[in-house]
Write a protein that holds these residues in place. Structure first.
Motif, PDB file in Angstrom:
ATOM      1  N   ASN A  52       0.814  -1.219   0.000  1.00  0.00           N
ATOM      2  CA  ASN A  52       0.000   0.000   0.000  1.00  0.00           C
ATOM      3  C   ASN A  52       0.846   1.267   0.000  1.00  0.00           C
ATOM      4  N   ALA A  53       2.013   1.217   0.639  1.00  0.00           N
ATOM      5  CA  ALA A  53       2.914   2.381   0.630  1.00  0.00           C
ATOM      6  C   ALA A  53       3.454   2.641  -0.777  1.00  0.00           C
ATOM      7  N   VAL A  54       3.694   1.563  -1.534  1.00  0.00           N
ATOM      8  CA  VAL A  54       4.146   1.703  -2.924  1.00  0.00           C
ATOM      9  C   VAL A  54       3.025   2.300  -3.778  1.00  0.00           C
ATOM     10  N   VAL A  55       1.817   1.800  -3.586  1.00  0.00           N
ATOM     11  CA  VAL A  55       0.650   2.346  -4.293  1.00  0.00           C
ATOM     12  C   VAL A  55       0.509   3.838  -3.990  1.00  0.00           C
ATOM     13  N   LEU A  56       0.594   4.168  -2.721  1.00  0.00           N
ATOM     14  CA  LEU A  56       0.450   5.565  -2.303  1.00  0.00           C
ATOM     15  C   LEU A  56       1.459   6.458  -3.012  1.00  0.00           C
ATOM     16  N   GLU A  57       2.711   6.009  -3.078  1.00  0.00           N
ATOM     17  CA  GLU A  57       3.759   6.821  -3.714  1.00  0.00           C
ATOM     18  C   GLU A  57       3.446   7.028  -5.203  1.00  0.00           C
ATOM     19  N   GLU A  58       3.010   5.962  -5.862  1.00  0.00           N
ATOM     20  CA  GLU A  58       2.686   6.044  -7.291  1.00  0.00           C
ATOM     21  C   GLU A  58       1.487   6.975  -7.517  1.00  0.00           C
ATOM     22  N   VAL A  59       0.507   6.841  -6.666  1.00  0.00           N
ATOM     23  CA  VAL A  59      -0.713   7.649  -6.755  1.00  0.00           C
ATOM     24  C   VAL A  59      -0.401   9.125  -6.489  1.00  0.00           C
ATOM     25  N   ALA A  60       0.469   9.370  -5.517  1.00  0.00           N
ATOM     26  CA  ALA A  60       0.865  10.751  -5.192  1.00  0.00           C
ATOM     27  C   ALA A  60       1.597  11.381  -6.370  1.00  0.00           C
ATOM     28  N   LYS A  61       2.473  10.608  -7.001  1.00  0.00           N
ATOM     29  CA  LYS A  61       3.230  11.099  -8.157  1.00  0.00           C
ATOM     30  C   LYS A  61       2.297  11.452  -9.305  1.00  0.00           C
ATOM     31  N   MET A  62       1.372  10.555  -9.625  1.00  0.00           N
ATOM     32  CA  MET A  62       0.497  10.789 -10.769  1.00  0.00           C
ATOM     33  C   MET A  62      -0.516  11.893 -10.480  1.00  0.00           C
ATOM     34  N   ALA A  63      -0.946  12.039  -9.249  1.00  0.00           N
ATOM     35  CA  ALA A  63      -1.891  13.118  -8.918  1.00  0.00           C
ATOM     36  C   ALA A  63      -1.227  14.478  -9.104  1.00  0.00           C
ATOM     37  N   SER A  64       0.044  14.570  -8.710  1.00  0.00           N
ATOM     38  CA  SER A  64       0.753  15.839  -8.856  1.00  0.00           C
ATOM     39  C   SER A  64       0.936  16.174 -10.340  1.00  0.00           C
ATOM     40  N   ARG A  65       1.372  15.202 -11.119  1.00  0.00           N
ATOM     41  CA  ARG A  65       1.569  15.436 -12.555  1.00  0.00           C
ATOM     42  C   ARG A  65       0.249  15.748 -13.242  1.00  0.00           C
ATOM     43  N   CYS A  66      -0.772  15.050 -12.853  1.00  0.00           N
ATOM     44  CA  CYS A  66      -2.103  15.240 -13.429  1.00  0.00           C
ATOM     45  C   CYS A  66      -2.597  16.674 -13.208  1.00  0.00           C
ATOM     46  N   GLU A  67      -2.344  17.235 -12.026  1.00  0.00           N
ATOM     47  CA  GLU A  67      -2.768  18.613 -11.755  1.00  0.00           C
ATOM     48  C   GLU A  67      -1.963  19.624 -12.567  1.00  0.00           C
ATOM     49  N   LEU A  68      -0.707  19.291 -12.869  1.00  0.00           N
ATOM     50  CA  LEU A  68       0.083  20.191 -13.715  1.00  0.00           C
ATOM     51  C   LEU A  68      -0.421  20.142 -15.155  1.00  0.00           C
ATOM     52  N   ILE A  69      -0.833  18.968 -15.600  1.00  0.00           N
ATOM     53  CA  ILE A  69      -1.316  18.803 -16.978  1.00  0.00           C
ATOM     54  C   ILE A  69      -2.686  19.463 -17.160  1.00  0.00           C
ATOM     55  N   ASN A  70      -3.484  19.393 -16.111  1.00  0.00           N
ATOM     56  CA  ASN A  70      -4.808  20.014 -16.169  1.00  0.00           C
ATOM     57  C   ASN A  70      -5.170  20.601 -14.808  1.00  0.00           C
ATOM     58  N   PRO A  71      -4.849  21.890 -14.625  1.00  0.00           N
ATOM     59  CA  PRO A  71      -5.080  22.509 -13.299  1.00  0.00           C
ATOM     60  C   PRO A  71      -6.557  22.496 -12.878  1.00  0.00           C
ATOM     61  N   GLN A  72      -7.475  22.292 -13.830  1.00  0.00           N
ATOM     62  CA  GLN A  72      -8.913  22.264 -13.485  1.00  0.00           C
ATOM     63  C   GLN A  72      -9.422  20.837 -13.268  1.00  0.00           C
ATOM     64  N   VAL A  73      -8.533  19.876 -13.211  1.00  0.00           N
ATOM     65  CA  VAL A  73      -8.965  18.479 -13.113  1.00  0.00           C
ATOM     66  C   VAL A  73      -9.854  18.243 -11.879  1.00  0.00           C
ATOM     67  N   LYS A  74     -10.854  17.386 -12.070  1.00  0.00           N
ATOM     68  CA  LYS A  74     -11.773  17.027 -10.974  1.00  0.00           C
ATOM     69  C   LYS A  74     -11.519  15.563 -10.585  1.00  0.00           C
ATOM     70  N   PRO A  75     -11.833  15.193  -9.344  1.00  0.00           N
ATOM     71  CA  PRO A  75     -11.707  13.778  -8.966  1.00  0.00           C
ATOM     72  C   PRO A  75     -12.530  12.879  -9.887  1.00  0.00           C
ATOM     73  N   ALA A  76     -12.136  11.615  -9.951  1.00  0.00           N
ATOM     74  CA  ALA A  76     -12.855  10.636 -10.773  1.00  0.00           C
ATOM     75  C   ALA A  76     -14.302  10.522 -10.290  1.00  0.00           C
ATOM     76  N   PRO A  77     -15.247  10.250 -11.225  1.00  0.00           N
ATOM     77  CA  PRO A  77     -16.652  10.095 -10.826  1.00  0.00           C
ATOM     78  C   PRO A  77     -16.809   9.018  -9.744  1.00  0.00           C
ATOM     79  N   GLN A  78     -17.776   9.223  -8.883  1.00  0.00           N
ATOM     80  CA  GLN A  78     -17.969   8.309  -7.751  1.00  0.00           C
ATOM     81  C   GLN A  78     -18.242   6.876  -8.218  1.00  0.00           C
TER      82      GLN A  78
END
Lengths: 230, 230, 230, 230
Positions: B182-208
């Motif tokens: 889970n710590a590995v998942v967290l690190e990967e998820v944190a990395k992609m969330a940061s990059r994703c916000e740079l690519i699209n500053p208006q990005v919204k969370p995934a649909p429920q």
């Protein structure tokens, strides 16, 4: 049964960790034998460290397992739809590779900013919308259908990759090896497009004639890259 | 004493450098034997290169050393509080992994932007506030209590990770191995969330409904990912 | 024929994957024998894993193959123009290295922000415009001519690298080894310039006297870096 | 002469490529023997692959070579000034490590955003101004004097690192090994601070009491991290 194809698909799957495209088991490659209409795919959730060619699963184009000791990849139904709709492809790959997935999460197509992209992918890498409502009931199948629908006015041979919003990339090619090659290209292109936009927020896509030149340098009757025209 | 658990916890600790989650000694993993109420944890400040299963320290749920030639990790008191409050967990991990720590320093919860996140963590990864004033007197214990308090209205099994503001991440799981996973998942998820916000500053969370679909594909009675339902 | 040079050029080509400058076959290095006016270059599209010194191709300054079992790199015509216009260079390299290519795609010259840059490259790394219209007909040759035109008022020995808009970098040096060395410097400099602008969007280039000091510390009659003045 | 120190300084130099802090020869470590007032430093411009303990150069505190077949590092005069002004340090390191250098090029001090930083460095990592005018005549010596001047109201033992604007970082410690350890910390801290600001542009430094707690957990009479208080 299909031993040569299993070996090829196994090798293509092992290229995913080699090229840094997967964490844990987050990826799968398949390759099809068009004559029999059967394809070979990675088993679901098995570690790359433990994988052997014999572990590969044989599946038909209805998504039914024909041979194999394991369950096929949970994304099998997506592969099925791509093979059915894109008759000239021989391999499909899905990963959660970091940069391509970041673009998918951002919900943006990747513009063509240069020749690295143009050499392999003609025009932008499109981004399919997120599934919704009842579509989630057959999640993997509908993911495939959504991609196919997105490509109804596109050339899937000229654009061998797609992003699925909030999910990640799929890529394909004439065989499993080429599909993985295109997935590596996609990851590199996604990385450089993101950095390029940070360096110049006003950047525009590469001129159309540059895109044409580079694509046709490697593809089609007048290609002159590599040793093919020796 | 608890030799099998020591071996497991040792291996889980060694996975931290393998997956690039630690620099020097900046991480620690523990695993608990619920029957005896004792847990095994990495010694404080010992190099990963020199670590052996025998170096693991046995501690009780009051934080007292029961066996071991070394001092237990300086974060032991945090592990104690998590084991006491979350009865179904068997392993805990703390790191200063680069991307998760960057979010922790930024003081932001990590939104769920896609299926990589949704497959393992249901909803955002919450961020606990920074300690203050007298809370620093029992720093490690109060870090644990703060996490427990943050989870009083959350499902710690569905959200197996947390950020501590100005500090870094903790993750847990049914055993030490799963906690590190889970710590590995967290690190990967944190990395992609940061990059994703740079690519699209208006990005919204995934649909429920996408979040629901992916989480329940792997968890609960109807899970069908992997070989468990063969 | 030119066996020693083939060995040198082979080694310089193998340094590209060693330093992380290439994916697949996306790079090529050449080295020239000024006496005979012949140069040696990587074959087109051959895997680095399979490359041997014997695979190198000998080409003359009209771009005609003189010896070799393979086609020369598809970028050969660009190398030709650089060798013809820059009489003191002995090696040329082209890559799609990630950071330099991101700047090239962004269409921006790389400012000199510090001594890492100033030690090797005097002033900014210029960015040549994209080709257009009929220029695409002789794409590789015109890429070379465009670079030469850009350097008509620049010192190609003081600025041993260039970006080509929407494409990627070229670098050169007194031999193939130094050309690759400069390509590594360029990649590092491109990476740090991008990060530096994110850390401080108002950053200005390094003061001119610092640029002078560092460049002349390593170059020219008064250089004192290294063992040359022992 | 000083064989043990040469071995230590050699090992500390070899840790620079091990931890990814150097490209080519862009770094140097020294260690001092306070009794004799002599220090040992890496030779200038020699490849790490070829370096041996015997290649280390012995220098006195006037910067004169006392023993060695090579020239000492071109940054020797900076090391001299730091040893003269900071009596409790035993090792000095200079690198062009990518993230710390990006901050130096940006001309900004690195704020303390969390405990990774606070565990090793008390408060921000300061950034010395760029040299100017006549100061460039004795570039390396004046770099040292500038750092010393910047620390005239700082505790060099609590803040074991500095950035030099448009140049790069220096770090120090009680010996060469600890100096390199601090350089690794600095690089990690620089990386996470940059990412942290991208994730939350309004981020504030960590609260002072957290900075105090973490620093004094590892330093001073009441330290309890590691095995020292066993």
């Amino acid at each position: 049964m299909l031993e040569k194809l299993k070996e090829e698909v196994y090798k293509a799957n092992m290229d995913l960790p080699k090229y840094g495209l997967v964490t844990f088991t987050w990826g799968n490659v398949s390759g099809i034998d068009r004559e029999s209409g059967l394809f070979v795919i990675k088993p679901s959730g098995v570690d790359y460290d433990l994988l052997t060619p014999d572990d590969m699963v044989v599946v038909d184009l209805n998504g039914n397992k024909v041979e194999g000791k394991y369950n096929p990849s949970s994304d099998t139904a997506t592969h099925v739809e791509l093979y059915k709709a894109f008759p000239n492809i021989g391999g499909v790959v899905h990963t959660h590779s970091s940069w391509a997935t970041s673009w998918a999460q951002a919900g943006r197509a990747i513009p063509c900013y240069g020749t690295t992209h143009a050499d392999y992918i003609y025009g932008e890498v499109p981004c399919a919308r997120c599934l919704e409502g009842k579509e989630f009931e057959e999640y993997e199948k509908n993911t495939g259908l959504l991609i196919v629908d997105l490509f109804k006015d596109k050339d899937y041979e000229a654009v061998p990759a797609v992003l699925c919003k909030n999910h990640g990339p799929f890529a394909w090619g004439k065989d499993a090896h080429e599909a993985v090659h295109n997935a590596v290209v996609l990851e590199e292109v996604a990385k450089m497009a993101s950095r390029c936009e940070l360096i110049n927020p006003q950047v525009k896509p590469a001129p159309q004639d540059l895109q044409d030149k580079h694509y046709f340098r490697k593809h089609g009757a007048n290609a002159y890259y590599g040793q093919g025209n020796k």
